[in-house]
Design an enzyme around this catalytic site. Structure first.
Site, PDB file in Angstrom:
ATOM      1  N   TYR A 127       0.870  -1.175   0.000  1.00 51.33           N
ATOM      2  CA  TYR A 127       0.000   0.000   0.000  1.00 51.33           C
ATOM      3  C   TYR A 127       0.904   1.221   0.000  1.00 51.33           C
ATOM      4  O   TYR A 127       1.832   1.313   0.819  1.00 51.33           O
ATOM      5  CB  TYR A 127      -0.910   0.015   1.234  1.00 51.33           C
ATOM      6  CG  TYR A 127      -1.768   1.265   1.332  1.00 51.33           C
ATOM      7  CD1 TYR A 127      -1.482   2.248   2.270  1.00 51.33           C
ATOM      8  CD2 TYR A 127      -2.851   1.466   0.464  1.00 51.33           C
ATOM      9  CE1 TYR A 127      -2.253   3.389   2.356  1.00 51.33           C
ATOM     10  CE2 TYR A 127      -3.628   2.614   0.556  1.00 51.33           C
ATOM     11  CZ  TYR A 127      -3.333   3.572   1.500  1.00 51.33           C
ATOM     12  OH  TYR A 127      -4.093   4.715   1.577  1.00 51.33           O
ATOM     13  N   ASP A 218       9.477   2.667  -0.671  1.00 48.53           N
ATOM     14  CA  ASP A 218       8.459   3.416   0.073  1.00 48.53           C
ATOM     15  C   ASP A 218       8.747   3.216   1.567  1.00 48.53           C
ATOM     16  O   ASP A 218       8.326   2.219   2.152  1.00 48.53           O
ATOM     17  CB  ASP A 218       7.057   2.919  -0.302  1.00 48.53           C
ATOM     18  CG  ASP A 218       5.984   3.705   0.432  1.00 48.53           C
ATOM     19  OD1 ASP A 218       4.806   3.593   0.051  1.00 48.53           O
ATOM     20  OD2 ASP A 218       6.330   4.434   1.403  1.00 48.53           O
ATOM     21  N   LYS A 246       4.864  10.039   7.871  1.00 48.90           N
ATOM     22  CA  LYS A 246       4.626   9.578   9.253  1.00 48.90           C
ATOM     23  C   LYS A 246       5.642  10.143  10.257  1.00 48.90           C
ATOM     24  O   LYS A 246       5.569  11.315  10.639  1.00 48.90           O
ATOM     25  CB  LYS A 246       4.574   8.041   9.281  1.00 48.90           C
ATOM     26  CG  LYS A 246       3.360   7.480   8.504  1.00 48.90           C
ATOM     27  CD  LYS A 246       3.284   5.989   8.576  1.00 48.90           C
ATOM     28  CE  LYS A 246       2.291   5.422   7.592  1.00 48.90           C
ATOM     29  NZ  LYS A 246       0.909   5.391   8.101  1.00 48.90           N
TER      30      LYS A 246
END
Ligand code: KE4
Length: 401
Positions: A127, A218, A246
């Protein structure tokens, strides 16, 4: 739309209504009814220092008096970029955004622009944000089991997306022929935690070198999480482009992507590849981010995170829960399956009903796990041995029940 601003926090995956949070501090969050929880969600990763860390809050308070957004470059953005580049040798230039999704969007568009090629390879169960081109059998909240892409994503949007099983190097090598890039989570977090198989990341690096495709790692979850220099430091692999988010925002809206200077110079305004954002590099977000990276740079941080992750893993094992645990540093997932979990297919074999029962029991007992089998539990520097011992007792009660 479920009373939430992001689907997975609706807690439907564990069969209950969403929990509304009132405040958070250190290792704890309090809900609107005043109940306290030991937090392993860590707001999906950012809260690595614990919530409301004094250094972050103090710097933010000082910054607030100077305004909240200028739409112009600041020294702080430069200092932030220098800190990111110092942590990631593969990142020679960095562009900030306001979310991980935006960072991935920019990196993928740039990879296509820089190579002049169209196909982007991704792993099933990976994802990378709510991005049309990559919402193809994505993991995390984007997965409605059995429906590989989201309605509203046009066939055109995913026509140039090739899917390969995670940890299947041969499939990736074949898919990379003529491709612009491959984007992978170097430690998967969105099918639950799935570590890279030995040699997998190195193999992707070699396949990209051979085919001229770019390796996009990622590291939105793993960046500054599994090591100060992310998975690239931990596993010794160099990306061409890296996506971050994040942790680097300390809980404020931040994303970033960066990498090889020769690729990054294709980005507007230096080059023709367009990418933009009103709040990119926002003064408050860079303040919170810099304060966070400063704290993480301290001696012993990652040894402590490793220790806490191992303690939590031991507590889950000691509870007798019938699970397979995958852990990398302070991120882990207990899968309700007795088979190894090495890719999306084996993750999907987990008993999500059982995970739901465990999560509901833990929430009723003051422990906040991620509300989905396909997410990561996070320990942070605010967790203590006592917190994890108490969590172990709650786990044992939940398993017994
Ligand atoms: P955001 O746009 O949510 O900041 O980042 C997207 C993203 C990109 N790459 C990876 C590896 C990610 O894990 C994410 C976002 N992760 C999900 C859950 N792990 C965020 C939770 C949510 O969507 O509410």
């Amino acid at each position: 739309m479920g009373g939430v601003n992001s689907p997975v926090r609706a807690m439907r995956a564990i069969g209950r209504d969403p929990l509304f949070v009132d405040r958070a501090e250190g290792a704890f969050v309090w809900d609107a009814d005043g109940n306290r929880y030991t937090d392993y969600l860590a707001t999906w990763g950012p809260a690595i220092l614990g919530h409301a860390h004094p250094a972050v809050i103090g710097d933010l308070r000082e910054a607030l008096g100077r305004g909240t957004s200028y739409g112009a470059p600041t020294e702080r953005e430069v200092l932030f970029a220098e800190a990111v580049c110092a942590a990631f040798p593969s990142i020679e230039r960095v562009r900030m955004t306001s979310s991980g999704s935006e960072a991935v969007m920019g990196a993928v568009r740039l990879a296509r622009a820089a190579t002049g090629r169209e196909v982007v390879v991704k792993a099933e169960g990976g994802y990378h944000g709510a991005i049309d081109g990559l919402l193809a059998q994505a993991g995390s909240g984007a997965t409605t089991l059995g429906v590989p892409t989201s309605p509203g994503v046009t066939a055109g949007a995913t026509a140039a997306t090739r899917l390969v099983p995670y940890n299947d190097l041969a499939a990736a090598e074949a898919a990379l022929e003529g491709a612009a890039a491959i984007i992978v989570e170097p430690v998967a977090g969105n099918m639950g935690v799935v570590p890279p198989a030995p040699g997998y990341l190195e193999g992707l690096r070699a396949a990209c070198d051979r085919t001229g495709a770019l390796l996009i790692l990622d590291e939105v979850i793993t960046g500054f999480r599994v090591a100060y220099g992310g998975a690239q430091e931990r596993f010794g692999v160099r990306a061409d482009l890296t996506c971050l988010g994040k942790v680097i925002g300390g809980g404020l809206p931040v994303g970033a992507f960066g990498g090889r200077a020769d690729v990054m110079r294709e980005l507007a305004p230096e080059g023709p590849c367009y990418q933009a954002g009103t709040l990119s590099g926002n003064p408050l977000a860079t303040t919170a981010g810099l304060a966070t990276l400063c704290e993480l740079a301290r001696e012993g941080t990652y040894a402590r995170l490793e220790e806490l992750g191992a303690m939590l893993e031991d507590a889950i094992v000691a509870s007798g829960a019938p699970v397979t645990i995958n852990r990398v540093g302070s991120m882990l997932t207990p899968f309700f399956t007795d088979a190894p979990v090495t890719d999306y297919a084996s993750a999907l074999a987990a008993d999500t009903e059982a995970y739901g029962r465990l999560a509901r029991a833990l929430l009723a007992d003051g422990v906040y796990p991620p509300p989905s089998q396909f997410e990561a539990w996070f320990c942070g520097l605010a967790h203590t041995e006592d917190d994890i011992r108490a969590t172990g007792a709650a786990l044992a009660r939940a398993v017994a029940a």
